[in-house]
Design a protein around this motif. Structure first.
Motif, PDB file in Angstrom:
ATOM      1  N   ASP A  95       0.797  -1.223   0.000  1.00  0.00           N
ATOM      2  CA  ASP A  95       0.000   0.000   0.000  1.00  0.00           C
ATOM      3  C   ASP A  95       0.834   1.280   0.000  1.00  0.00           C
ATOM      4  N   VAL A  96       2.137   1.171   0.130  1.00  0.00           N
ATOM      5  CA  VAL A  96       2.980   2.370   0.214  1.00  0.00           C
ATOM      6  C   VAL A  96       2.860   3.212  -1.048  1.00  0.00           C
ATOM      7  N   SER A  97       2.876   2.596  -2.213  1.00  0.00           N
ATOM      8  CA  SER A  97       2.755   3.360  -3.463  1.00  0.00           C
ATOM      9  C   SER A  97       1.458   4.145  -3.507  1.00  0.00           C
ATOM     10  N   ALA A  98       0.368   3.527  -3.093  1.00  0.00           N
ATOM     11  CA  ALA A  98      -0.928   4.205  -3.092  1.00  0.00           C
ATOM     12  C   ALA A  98      -0.931   5.363  -2.095  1.00  0.00           C
ATOM     13  N   VAL A  99      -0.321   5.179  -0.939  1.00  0.00           N
ATOM     14  CA  VAL A  99      -0.269   6.240   0.067  1.00  0.00           C
ATOM     15  C   VAL A  99       0.541   7.422  -0.452  1.00  0.00           C
ATOM     16  N   LEU A 100       1.629   7.144  -1.151  1.00  0.00           N
ATOM     17  CA  LEU A 100       2.474   8.218  -1.659  1.00  0.00           C
ATOM     18  C   LEU A 100       1.788   9.023  -2.761  1.00  0.00           C
ATOM     19  N   ARG A 101       0.769   8.441  -3.399  1.00  0.00           N
ATOM     20  CA  ARG A 101       0.010   9.143  -4.448  1.00  0.00           C
ATOM     21  C   ARG A 101      -1.340   9.651  -3.957  1.00  0.00           C
ATOM     22  N   ALA A 102      -1.744   9.285  -2.759  1.00  0.00           N
ATOM     23  CA  ALA A 102      -3.106   9.543  -2.280  1.00  0.00           C
ATOM     24  C   ALA A 102      -3.394  11.023  -2.100  1.00  0.00           C
ATOM     25  N   SER A 103      -4.643  11.365  -2.269  1.00  0.00           N
ATOM     26  CA  SER A 103      -5.134  12.703  -1.963  1.00  0.00           C
ATOM     27  C   SER A 103      -5.927  12.590  -0.675  1.00  0.00           C
ATOM     28  N   TRP A 104      -5.581  13.402   0.309  1.00  0.00           N
ATOM     29  CA  TRP A 104      -6.161  13.273   1.644  1.00  0.00           C
ATOM     30  C   TRP A 104      -7.249  14.277   1.931  1.00  0.00           C
ATOM     31  N   LYS A 105      -7.458  15.235   1.047  1.00  0.00           N
ATOM     32  CA  LYS A 105      -8.500  16.235   1.267  1.00  0.00           C
ATOM     33  C   LYS A 105      -9.739  15.867   0.462  1.00  0.00           C
ATOM     34  N   SER A 106     -10.887  16.223   1.011  1.00  0.00           N
ATOM     35  CA  SER A 106     -12.130  16.022   0.276  1.00  0.00           C
ATOM     36  C   SER A 106     -12.196  17.043  -0.857  1.00  0.00           C
ATOM     37  N   ALA A 114      -5.863  26.365  -2.084  1.00  0.00           N
ATOM     38  CA  ALA A 114      -5.005  26.154  -3.251  1.00  0.00           C
ATOM     39  C   ALA A 114      -3.902  25.160  -2.934  1.00  0.00           C
ATOM     40  N   SER A 115      -3.567  25.013  -1.658  1.00  0.00           N
ATOM     41  CA  SER A 115      -2.493  24.093  -1.304  1.00  0.00           C
ATOM     42  C   SER A 115      -2.996  22.656  -1.381  1.00  0.00           C
ATOM     43  N   SER A 116      -2.136  21.798  -1.830  1.00  0.00           N
ATOM     44  CA  SER A 116      -2.485  20.396  -1.976  1.00  0.00           C
ATOM     45  C   SER A 116      -1.940  19.601  -0.807  1.00  0.00           C
ATOM     46  N   ALA A 117      -2.724  18.666  -0.313  1.00  0.00           N
ATOM     47  CA  ALA A 117      -2.284  17.795   0.769  1.00  0.00           C
ATOM     48  C   ALA A 117      -2.257  16.376   0.234  1.00  0.00           C
ATOM     49  N   ASP A 118      -1.427  16.152  -0.756  1.00  0.00           N
ATOM     50  CA  ASP A 118      -1.352  14.841  -1.374  1.00  0.00           C
ATOM     51  C   ASP A 118      -0.140  14.084  -0.867  1.00  0.00           C
ATOM     52  N   GLY A 119      -0.166  12.781  -1.082  1.00  0.00           N
ATOM     53  CA  GLY A 119       0.974  11.941  -0.755  1.00  0.00           C
ATOM     54  C   GLY A 119       1.311  11.926   0.717  1.00  0.00           C
ATOM     55  N   VAL A 120       2.605  11.835   0.983  1.00  0.00           N
ATOM     56  CA  VAL A 120       3.069  11.708   2.353  1.00  0.00           C
ATOM     57  C   VAL A 120       2.804  12.976   3.160  1.00  0.00           C
TER      58      VAL A 120
END
Length: 132
Positions: A95-106, A114-120
């Motif tokens: 699951d590490v690859s998916a977590v590193l690409r994940a988007s955590w904001k709705s 405007a800031s992105s909270a993606d990945g780690v």
């Protein structure tokens, strides 16, 4: 290794993670370790890199579907780190690859910011929010 990929991603995010970090008081190590703001130690335990971190178990509800549960040794490792004051984040190696690409904001949060909270970075932001 998967831990090395996670370490590199954390380094790119501006942290100083360590691989296979041992604690002074607990007889175990974190696969990847770092400090959050405020000096909170975080231990990432990557399940699936070490031999036999999981054993097959049966789902208690159906008695048919197999599910994975931690070996006693893997569970004890996380418990000992937590008792030593570490925030423990368990992640399966696959699951590490998916977590590193994940988007955590709705999508609502993304429209307002405007800031992105993606990945780690997004993962760590989520961890810090839960600590507050």
């Amino acid at each position: 290794t998967t831990s090395s990929r996670l370490q590199r991603a954390l380094r790119r995010a501006g942290f100083e993670p360590l691989l296979r970090c041992r604690t002074q008081s607990a007889p175990v190590h974190a696969d990847v370790a770092m400090l959050l703001d405020g000096g909170i130690p975080v231990a990432f335990l990557v399940d699936g890199e070490e031999p036999s971190p999981q054993v097959a178990a049966t789902d208690a509800l159906t008695s048919e579907r197999p599910c994975a549960s931690l070996t006693p040794e893997a569970a004890l490792k996380g418990l000992l780190l937590a008792l030593d004051g570490w925030l423990v984040v368990r992640i399966r190696a696959e699951d590490v690859s998916a977590v590193l690409r994940a988007s955590w904001k709705s999508s609502h949060d993304r429209e307002r910011s405007a800031s992105s909270a993606d990945g780690v970075e997004g993962l760590l932001e989520q961890v810090q929010q839960h600590l507050a």
